[in-house]
Design an enzyme around this catalytic site. Structure first.
Site, PDB file in Angstrom:
ATOM      1  CE  LYS A  51     -20.018 -19.193  73.506  1.00 49.08           C
ATOM      2  NZ  LYS A  51     -20.434 -20.263  72.496  1.00 49.08           N
ATOM      3  CD  GLU A  56      -2.986 -20.412  71.834  1.00 45.01           C
ATOM      4  OE1 GLU A  56      -2.755 -20.536  70.889  1.00 45.01           O
ATOM      5  OE2 GLU A  56      -2.548 -20.246  73.151  1.00 45.01           O
ATOM      6  CB  CYS A  72      -5.949 -23.404  64.319  1.00 46.00           C
ATOM      7  SG  CYS A  72      -5.257 -24.641  65.370  1.00 46.00           S
ATOM      8  CD  GLU A  76      -8.144 -20.559  59.799  1.00 45.06           C
ATOM      9  OE1 GLU A  76      -8.875 -19.509  60.392  1.00 45.06           O
ATOM     10  OE2 GLU A  76      -7.136 -21.038  60.732  1.00 45.06           O
TER      11      GLU A  76
HETATM   12  P1  NAD Z   1     -15.271 -18.289  65.911  1.00 43.99           P
HETATM   13  O1  NAD Z   1     -14.314 -17.395  66.257  1.00 43.99           O
HETATM   14  O2  NAD Z   1     -16.365 -18.021  65.079  1.00 43.99           O
HETATM   15  O3  NAD Z   1     -15.795 -18.868  67.229  1.00 43.99           O
HETATM   16  C1  NAD Z   1     -15.040 -19.296  68.650  1.00 43.99           C
HETATM   17  C2  NAD Z   1     -15.971 -19.252  69.815  1.00 43.99           C
HETATM   18  O4  NAD Z   1     -16.310 -17.813  70.010  1.00 43.99           O
HETATM   19  C3  NAD Z   1     -17.307 -19.793  69.684  1.00 43.99           C
HETATM   20  O5  NAD Z   1     -17.578 -20.294  70.709  1.00 43.99           O
HETATM   21  C4  NAD Z   1     -18.208 -18.576  69.591  1.00 43.99           C
HETATM   22  O6  NAD Z   1     -19.576 -18.904  69.972  1.00 43.99           O
HETATM   23  C5  NAD Z   1     -17.568 -17.474  70.242  1.00 43.99           C
HETATM   24  N1  NAD Z   1     -17.725 -16.032  69.764  1.00 43.99           N
HETATM   25  C6  NAD Z   1     -18.135 -15.638  68.723  1.00 43.99           C
HETATM   26  N2  NAD Z   1     -18.381 -14.298  68.786  1.00 43.99           N
HETATM   27  C7  NAD Z   1     -18.045 -13.970  69.978  1.00 43.99           C
HETATM   28  C8  NAD Z   1     -17.996 -12.656  70.617  1.00 43.99           C
HETATM   29  N3  NAD Z   1     -18.251 -11.603  69.955  1.00 43.99           N
HETATM   30  N4  NAD Z   1     -17.736 -12.652  71.911  1.00 43.99           N
HETATM   31  C9  NAD Z   1     -17.273 -13.754  72.498  1.00 43.99           C
HETATM   32  N5  NAD Z   1     -17.398 -15.080  71.926  1.00 43.99           N
HETATM   33  C10 NAD Z   1     -17.632 -15.102  70.812  1.00 43.99           C
HETATM   34  O7  NAD Z   1     -14.393 -19.685  65.567  1.00 43.99           O
HETATM   35  P2  NAD Z   1     -14.840 -20.994  64.991  1.00 43.99           P
HETATM   36  O8  NAD Z   1     -15.495 -20.838  63.716  1.00 43.99           O
HETATM   37  O9  NAD Z   1     -15.823 -21.589  66.062  1.00 43.99           O
HETATM   38  O10 NAD Z   1     -13.471 -21.844  64.885  1.00 43.99           O
HETATM   39  C11 NAD Z   1     -12.655 -21.732  63.723  1.00 43.99           C
HETATM   40  C12 NAD Z   1     -11.510 -20.915  63.955  1.00 43.99           C
HETATM   41  O11 NAD Z   1     -10.755 -21.073  65.330  1.00 43.99           O
HETATM   42  C13 NAD Z   1     -10.190 -21.008  63.104  1.00 43.99           C
HETATM   43  O12 NAD Z   1     -10.077 -19.598  62.819  1.00 43.99           O
HETATM   44  C14 NAD Z   1      -9.371 -21.682  63.750  1.00 43.99           C
HETATM   45  O13 NAD Z   1      -8.106 -21.321  63.125  1.00 43.99           O
HETATM   46  C15 NAD Z   1      -9.241 -21.254  65.044  1.00 43.99           C
HETATM   47  N6  NAD Z   1      -8.622 -22.049  65.915  1.00 43.99           N
HETATM   48  C16 NAD Z   1      -7.553 -21.753  66.461  1.00 43.99           C
HETATM   49  C17 NAD Z   1      -6.745 -22.718  67.383  1.00 43.99           C
HETATM   50  C18 NAD Z   1      -5.295 -22.215  68.068  1.00 43.99           C
HETATM   51  O14 NAD Z   1      -4.895 -22.943  68.794  1.00 43.99           O
HETATM   52  N7  NAD Z   1      -4.798 -21.171  67.454  1.00 43.99           N
HETATM   53  C19 NAD Z   1      -7.308 -23.969  67.474  1.00 43.99           C
HETATM   54  C20 NAD Z   1      -8.371 -24.168  66.924  1.00 43.99           C
HETATM   55  C21 NAD Z   1      -9.119 -23.401  66.105  1.00 43.99           C
END
Ligand code: NAD
Length: 487
Positions: A175, A249, A283, A385
């Site tokens: 997803k 992650e 990230c 962040e």
């Molecule tokens: P987010 O947490 O808002 O969303 C990530 C995913 O989770 C999306 O597909 C979203 O639809 C889904 N999601 C949201 N609520 C959910 C729930 N309650 N249950 C299950 N899934 C849910 O993050 P974002 O804004 O899309 O991405 C940015 C974040 O990702 C930043 O904090 C960044 O640091 C992190 N990130 C981490 C890494 C890593 O490798 N550690 C890599 C890339 C991005």
């Protein structure tokens, strides 16, 4: 390519029309709507998990060499269509086409890397207290994986999960983020081209709080592989309704330390690249920089010049631009908030600080790369962040102070050091409480070394052999033998 994927989901080997195609997707450079995707219904989620469950037995039962062959083919078909896939990514995510093409080619490389790892899944034999026992440890695939991914690297973050899982013998339901679903659907379409059997890979779309959450709570999913914010990661960990494996992650707040002996030009170039690439929506972006006091002012002047020299443009029409638009209004809003907070607490603005001027920027989420000096840890920019094209800088006097400042965060994803003194490098790299420490480079990750966070940056590893073993269980088989008659 979008017309083939519009309103579709990839379930059970078929690119099918979504029952409820209500999620609009926009070009972040122009604000134009580029398509619609489905908000997966309970029936569609069930169909995807059932398809993955049905495919698990046959897929995990294939010889490793056969799974390897499929992954090599997937890498080949993705690389062959890299230009079109890159343009699609730029259209929904904003990063310039050249950068997007680089990401697609890295996805292809990931397919080939895990194709090669698939044939190296081996166990161990363990000595027992007496010689009449043999203990063998096998590695077996976990089962059905639910992969939930963010929008900043819409291809690679799907690929690390998909390739590690498939190599291990798992099947997967993916997803992607709401704002970048088409890249994941395009990867689904490439799985068809590569001949990957129906049900092994499924891509469903929709809001995280509904579709993602339903996956977390689904008893037919054995592992959640999540990349996203620490807030949502924690919610996922707390809301699973049955015991399941998890890899989380999560977010970062990554420091860079520049010592007095550093190659200043290289440090400035590294800082500019890792603070502003992909508009800082990484990230492992450098959020804050600590510079040895004797070189502090020179570093500030040079980084401000480097930031001002970066070209911001629509990355679709200007594929070589340094920065495209930010992916949506949300990270842009947080960037502005962190900027205002830092300025109100005494930071000095050296570059950027506003959107670029001109009609071509009026409707998109553009922002100029921004450099702030004299930052302190009471400013959000130094402790949270931002996920935007902005970096805060502060001086330090001793290496002990630099390590303490760098570790003063709940996060532990990646950190950076520029120094020419080997004693300093050893002291800093041992002292930094991070999953990765990159020294005299800002490319912290390579596909064949493990990558993961600690503290609030997450659990588990991607990349490397570890990124495949995350999708496996151990099984210990202990057998007692008698001596054969006459022996
Ligand atoms: P987010 O947490 O808002 O969303 C990530 C995913 O989770 C999306 O597909 C979203 O639809 C889904 N999601 C949201 N609520 C959910 C729930 N309650 N249950 C299950 N899934 C849910 O993050 P974002 O804004 O899309 O991405 C940015 C974040 O990702 C930043 O904090 C960044 O640091 C992190 N990130 C981490 C890494 C890593 O490798 N550690 C890599 C890339 C991005």
């Amino acid at each position: 390519m979008i017309s083939d994927l519009n309103g579709k989901m990839y379930i059970g080997g078929t690119m099918m029309a979504a029952q409820s195609a209500t999620v609009a997707v926009f070009d972040p450079a122009t604000g134009d709507k580029i398509g619609m995707v489905g908000a997966a219904t309970a029936a569609e989620i069930e169909a995807a998990v059932s398809a993955a469950r049905a495919a698990f037995g046959p897929w995990s039962g294939l010889p490793a060499k056969a799974r390897s062959g499929y992954l090599h083919r997937l890498g080949d078909v993705i690389a062959a269509d890299a230009d079109a896939m890159a343009r699609l990514m730029t259209l929904e995510q904003g990063k310039p086409v050249n950068e997007a093409r680089g990401e697609i080619l890295k996805l292809a490389e990931t397919c080939h890397f895990y194709a090669e790892e698939a044939v190296r899944i081996h166990g161990e034999t363990i000595p027992n207290d007496t010689n009449d026992f043999d203990s063998t440890v096998l590695r077996e695939p976990i089962g059905v994986v639910g992969a939930i991914t963010p929008w900043n690297y819409p291809a690679e973050l799907v690929g690390w999960k998909l390739c590690g899982a498939l190599a291990a013998g798992c099947t997967i339901v993916i997803k992607p983020a709401e704002i970048t679903p088409f890249t994941a659907l395009a990867i689904g379409a490439k799985c068809i081209d590569a001949g990957i059997p129906a049900g092994v890979v499924n891509v469903i779309t929709g809001p995280g709080s509904e579709v993602g959450q339903a996956m977390v709570e689904h008893k037919g999913i054995d592992k959640i592989a999540f990349t996203g914010s620490s807030k949502v990661g924690l919610r996922i960990q707390q809301s699973a309704t049955s015991v399941k494996r998890m890899a989380l992650e999560l977010g970062g707040n990554c420091p860079m330390i520049v010592t007095a002996s550093a190659d200043l030009k290289a440090a400035v170039a590294g800082a500019a690249r890792r603070s502003f690439r992909n508009c800082g929506q990484i990230c492992i972006a450098i959020n804050r920089i600590y510079v040895a006091r004797p070189i502090y002012e020179s570093f500030l002047i040079q980084l401000a010049q480097a930031a001002d020299g970066l070209r911001v443009a629509n990355g679709l029409t200007d594929p070589c631009a340094d920065l495209g638009p930010m992916a949506s209004a949300e990270p842009l809003g947080k960037t502005r908030e962190h900027l205002a907070d830092a300025l109100s607490k005494g930071a000095r603005l050296l570059a950027g600080g506003a959107a670029p001027q001109g009609a071509e920027f009026a409707k998109g989420h553009f922002f100029r790369p921004t450099v702030l000096a004299d930052c302190t840890h009471d400013m959000h920019i130094m402790t949270e962040e931002t996920f935007g094209p902005i970096v805060g800088i502060a001086p330090f006097d001793t290496l002990t102070e630099a390590v303490a400042l760098a570790n003063d965060t709940p996060y532990g994803l990646a950190s950076y050091v520029y120094s020419k003194a080997s004693d300093d490098i050893r002291y800093l790299s041992r002292g930094l409480d991070y999953g990765s420490v990159a020294v005299n480079t800002v490319d912290a990750g390579i596909i064949n070394a493990p990558y993961g966070g600690r503290k609030q940056s997450g659990l588990g590893y991607e990349h490397g052999r570890e990124g495949m073993l995350e999708y496996m269980n151990f099984k210990h088989i202990r057998v007692r033998f008698d001596l054969p008659e006459g022996a």
